[in-house]
Design a protein around this motif. Structure first.
Motif, short mmCIF file in Angstrom:
data_model
loop_
_atom_site.label_atom_id
_atom_site.label_comp_id
_atom_site.label_asym_id
_atom_site.label_seq_id
_atom_site.Cartn_x
_atom_site.Cartn_y
_atom_site.Cartn_z
N TYR A 5 30.89 -11.11 47.75
CA TYR A 5 30.63 -10.06 47.10
C TYR A 5 31.98 -9.32 46.63
O TYR A 5 32.06 -9.00 45.39
CB TYR A 5 29.76 -9.06 47.95
CG TYR A 5 29.49 -7.72 46.96
CD1 TYR A 5 28.59 -7.73 46.08
CD2 TYR A 5 30.34 -6.55 47.13
CE1 TYR A 5 28.25 -6.38 45.38
CE2 TYR A 5 30.00 -5.46 46.41
CZ TYR A 5 28.98 -5.50 45.56
OH TYR A 5 28.83 -4.25 44.91
N VAL A 6 32.72 -8.97 47.46
CA VAL A 6 34.03 -8.52 47.23
C VAL A 6 34.86 -9.27 46.25
O VAL A 6 35.28 -8.82 44.93
CB VAL A 6 34.86 -8.50 48.36
CG1 VAL A 6 36.22 -7.82 48.10
CG2 VAL A 6 34.31 -7.32 49.18
N GLU A 8 33.93 -11.25 43.83
CA GLU A 8 32.94 -11.28 42.38
C GLU A 8 33.12 -10.29 41.86
O GLU A 8 33.28 -9.94 40.62
CB GLU A 8 31.59 -11.82 42.41
CG GLU A 8 31.03 -13.07 42.83
CD GLU A 8 31.82 -14.02 41.80
OE1 GLU A 8 31.76 -13.77 40.56
OE2 GLU A 8 32.71 -15.20 42.23
N TYR A 9 33.05 -9.00 42.58
CA TYR A 9 33.40 -7.41 42.08
C TYR A 9 34.51 -7.34 41.57
O TYR A 9 34.89 -6.86 40.66
CB TYR A 9 33.00 -6.64 43.45
CG TYR A 9 33.33 -5.24 42.65
CD1 TYR A 9 32.28 -4.59 42.16
CD2 TYR A 9 34.50 -4.65 43.25
CE1 TYR A 9 32.56 -2.94 41.98
CE2 TYR A 9 34.68 -3.31 42.67
CZ TYR A 9 33.71 -2.71 42.10
OH TYR A 9 34.17 -1.36 41.90
N LYS A 12 34.93 -9.18 38.31
CA LYS A 12 34.28 -8.55 37.24
C LYS A 12 34.88 -7.38 36.91
O LYS A 12 34.62 -6.90 35.84
CB LYS A 12 32.87 -8.39 37.64
CG LYS A 12 31.75 -9.47 37.65
CD LYS A 12 30.43 -9.09 37.64
CE LYS A 12 30.08 -9.39 39.28
NZ LYS A 12 28.55 -9.28 39.30
N THR A 13 35.60 -6.65 37.61
CA THR A 13 36.27 -5.39 37.58
C THR A 13 37.59 -5.42 36.87
O THR A 13 38.21 -4.47 36.63
CB THR A 13 36.12 -4.56 38.83
OG1 THR A 13 34.84 -4.45 39.42
CG2 THR A 13 36.56 -2.86 38.61
#
Length: 49
Positions: A5-6, A8-9, A12-13
């Motif tokens: 999750y971290v 991918e976040y 994307k950010t």
């Protein structure tokens, strides 16, 4: 799942990198993080009072 999750976040950010701290006296953790693609970058020093 948390790591994925971290990662991918961050992608994307538009983050440049992900940084974490691990003790050099914990070779198992270092090996685990290296297997995820992390590379050692620096050594910190401290004095316990």
């Amino acid at each position: 799942m948390l790591y994925d999750y971290v990662l991918e976040y961050a992608k994307k950010t538009g983050f440049y990198n992900i940084t974490l701290n691990v003790w050099t006296c914990n070779p198992g953790a270092m090996k685990f993080y290296e297997s995820l693609g992390f590379l050692p970058q620096k050594i910190g020093m401290e004095m316990i009072l």
